[in-house]
Design a protein around this motif. Structure first.
Motif, PDB file in Angstrom:
ATOM      1  N   LEU A  82       0.830  -1.208   0.000  1.00  0.00           N
ATOM      2  CA  LEU A  82       0.000   0.000   0.000  1.00  0.00           C
ATOM      3  C   LEU A  82       0.863   1.255   0.000  1.00  0.00           C
ATOM      4  CD1 LEU A  82      -2.724  -1.188   2.495  1.00  0.00           C
ATOM      5  CD2 LEU A  82      -3.098  -0.612   0.092  1.00  0.00           C
ATOM      6  N   GLU A  83       1.938   1.229   0.751  1.00  0.00           N
ATOM      7  CA  GLU A  83       2.859   2.363   0.750  1.00  0.00           C
ATOM      8  C   GLU A  83       3.584   2.477  -0.584  1.00  0.00           C
ATOM      9  OE1 GLU A  83       5.332   2.066   4.244  1.00  0.00           O
ATOM     10  OE2 GLU A  83       3.590   2.223   5.567  1.00  0.00           O
ATOM     11  N   ALA A  84       3.996   1.342  -1.158  1.00  0.00           N
ATOM     12  CA  ALA A  84       4.681   1.357  -2.454  1.00  0.00           C
ATOM     13  C   ALA A  84       3.761   1.881  -3.558  1.00  0.00           C
ATOM     14  CB  ALA A  84       5.185  -0.041  -2.802  1.00  0.00           C
ATOM     15  N   PHE A  85       2.474   1.585  -3.458  1.00  0.00           N
ATOM     16  CA  PHE A  85       1.502   2.096  -4.434  1.00  0.00           C
ATOM     17  C   PHE A  85       1.102   3.544  -4.115  1.00  0.00           C
ATOM     18  CE2 PHE A  85      -0.419  -2.301  -5.733  1.00  0.00           C
ATOM     19  CZ  PHE A  85       0.583  -2.475  -6.669  1.00  0.00           C
ATOM     20  N   ASP A  86       1.688   4.112  -3.069  1.00  0.00           N
ATOM     21  CA  ASP A  86       1.441   5.499  -2.655  1.00  0.00           C
ATOM     22  C   ASP A  86      -0.015   5.728  -2.251  1.00  0.00           C
ATOM     23  OD1 ASP A  86       2.826   7.806  -2.055  1.00  0.00           O
ATOM     24  OD2 ASP A  86       2.339   8.774  -3.957  1.00  0.00           O
ATOM     25  N   LEU A  87      -0.586   4.737  -1.564  1.00  0.00           N
ATOM     26  CA  LEU A  87      -1.980   4.823  -1.123  1.00  0.00           C
ATOM     27  C   LEU A  87      -2.112   5.043   0.379  1.00  0.00           C
ATOM     28  CD1 LEU A  87      -3.485   1.894  -3.228  1.00  0.00           C
ATOM     29  CD2 LEU A  87      -3.818   4.347  -3.592  1.00  0.00           C
ATOM     30  N   GLU A  88      -1.369   4.275   1.174  1.00  0.00           N
ATOM     31  CA  GLU A  88      -1.530   4.302   2.625  1.00  0.00           C
ATOM     32  C   GLU A  88      -1.167   5.670   3.182  1.00  0.00           C
ATOM     33  OE1 GLU A  88      -2.799   2.818   6.214  1.00  0.00           O
ATOM     34  OE2 GLU A  88      -3.037   1.963   4.237  1.00  0.00           O
ATOM     35  N   GLY A  89      -2.119   6.270   3.907  1.00  0.00           N
ATOM     36  CA  GLY A  89      -1.908   7.566   4.519  1.00  0.00           C
ATOM     37  C   GLY A  89      -2.150   8.741   3.591  1.00  0.00           C
ATOM     38  N   LYS A  90      -2.159   8.513   2.290  1.00  0.00           N
ATOM     39  CA  LYS A  90      -2.391   9.597   1.334  1.00  0.00           C
ATOM     40  C   LYS A  90      -3.786   9.530   0.735  1.00  0.00           C
ATOM     41  CE  LYS A  90       2.416  10.176   0.294  1.00  0.00           C
ATOM     42  NZ  LYS A  90       3.490  10.087  -0.642  1.00  0.00           N
ATOM     43  N   VAL A  91      -4.250   8.322   0.450  1.00  0.00           N
ATOM     44  CA  VAL A  91      -5.601   8.121  -0.083  1.00  0.00           C
ATOM     45  C   VAL A  91      -6.458   7.383   0.928  1.00  0.00           C
ATOM     46  CG1 VAL A  91      -6.961   7.112  -1.965  1.00  0.00           C
ATOM     47  CG2 VAL A  91      -4.712   8.099  -2.457  1.00  0.00           C
ATOM     48  N   VAL A  92      -5.884   6.371   1.552  1.00  0.00           N
ATOM     49  CA  VAL A  92      -6.638   5.545   2.501  1.00  0.00           C
ATOM     50  C   VAL A  92      -5.826   5.280   3.759  1.00  0.00           C
ATOM     51  CG1 VAL A  92      -7.988   4.342   0.722  1.00  0.00           C
ATOM     52  CG2 VAL A  92      -5.790   3.398   1.445  1.00  0.00           C
ATOM     53  N   SER A  93      -6.545   4.897   4.794  1.00  0.00           N
ATOM     54  CA  SER A  93      -5.983   4.333   6.009  1.00  0.00           C
ATOM     55  C   SER A  93      -6.567   2.930   6.086  1.00  0.00           C
ATOM     56  CB  SER A  93      -6.403   5.173   7.207  1.00  0.00           C
ATOM     57  OG  SER A  93      -5.946   4.591   8.391  1.00  0.00           O
ATOM     58  N   SER A  94      -5.752   1.931   6.370  1.00  0.00           N
ATOM     59  CA  SER A  94      -6.201   0.549   6.181  1.00  0.00           C
ATOM     60  C   SER A  94      -6.144  -0.297   7.438  1.00  0.00           C
ATOM     61  CB  SER A  94      -5.337  -0.117   5.107  1.00  0.00           C
ATOM     62  OG  SER A  94      -5.346   0.654   3.933  1.00  0.00           O
ATOM     63  N   MET A  95      -7.063  -1.263   7.502  1.00  0.00           N
ATOM     64  CA  MET A  95      -7.063  -2.283   8.534  1.00  0.00           C
ATOM     65  C   MET A  95      -6.990  -3.630   7.819  1.00  0.00           C
ATOM     66  SD  MET A  95      -9.832  -3.158  11.527  1.00  0.00           S
ATOM     67  CE  MET A  95     -11.111  -3.637  10.384  1.00  0.00           C
ATOM     68  N   VAL A  96      -5.877  -4.331   8.000  1.00  0.00           N
ATOM     69  CA  VAL A  96      -5.609  -5.591   7.307  1.00  0.00           C
ATOM     70  C   VAL A  96      -5.988  -6.752   8.215  1.00  0.00           C
ATOM     71  CG1 VAL A  96      -3.817  -7.012   6.243  1.00  0.00           C
ATOM     72  CG2 VAL A  96      -3.741  -4.521   5.992  1.00  0.00           C
ATOM     73  N   ASN A  97      -6.774  -7.688   7.692  1.00  0.00           N
ATOM     74  CA  ASN A  97      -7.197  -8.873   8.435  1.00  0.00           C
ATOM     75  C   ASN A  97      -6.854 -10.115   7.627  1.00  0.00           C
ATOM     76  OD1 ASN A  97      -8.989  -7.576  10.594  1.00  0.00           O
ATOM     77  ND2 ASN A  97      -9.740  -6.691   8.694  1.00  0.00           N
ATOM     78  N   GLU A  98      -6.063 -11.017   8.224  1.00  0.00           N
ATOM     79  CA  GLU A  98      -5.782 -12.269   7.521  1.00  0.00           C
ATOM     80  C   GLU A  98      -7.034 -13.130   7.531  1.00  0.00           C
ATOM     81  OE1 GLU A  98      -2.568 -15.854   6.980  1.00  0.00           O
ATOM     82  OE2 GLU A  98      -2.328 -14.495   8.679  1.00  0.00           O
TER      83      GLU A  98
END
Length: 123
Positions: A82-98
């Protein structure tokens, strides 16, 4: 198209960081500045393959959330992608669940893939 290196499934709830980010994400590419060509679903899938994780499916509604199915080797790898795609913190904030049990009519497999916990009701 599936990256066979990634073997674990994750359901991610993404929250748009702002109304502006949500509007931009939902603006058709041809109306952006500069305009871009709208990708096919196949091209979207190719573009969703990253170094650390791959987005397999996405769902977007009319609220502040979008949902994605990711495959990766770890939860941390999803965040790294998400950070590499420049999304996390800039477009979205995420909650990841396995997700340990993943079944899909789209996959339409004849393999027995349903998973169950070995002891009790937790993996």
């Amino acid at each position: 198209m599936l990256n066979e290196h990634f073997s674990r499934h994750f359901l991610v709830v993404h929250t748009f960081v702002s109304e502006e980010a949500r509007r931009y994400y939902l603006t058709p590419p041809e109306y952006r500045d500069p305009p871009e060509e709208r990708p096919t679903e196949h091209q979207w899938a190719l573009d969703a393959i990253g170094e650390f994780a791959q987005c397999m499916q996405t769902w977007v509604g009319n609220d502040d959330f979008l949902y994605c199915h990711w495959i990766a080797e770890s939860e941390e790898d999803v965040y790294r992608q998400l950070e590499a795609f420049d999304l996390e913190g800039k477009v979205v904030s995420s909650m990841v669940n396995e997700i340990f049990q993943f079944m899909s009519a789209y996959r339409d497999s004849n393999q027995i893939l349903r998973q169950y916990p070995e002891n009790g009701d937790k993996w």
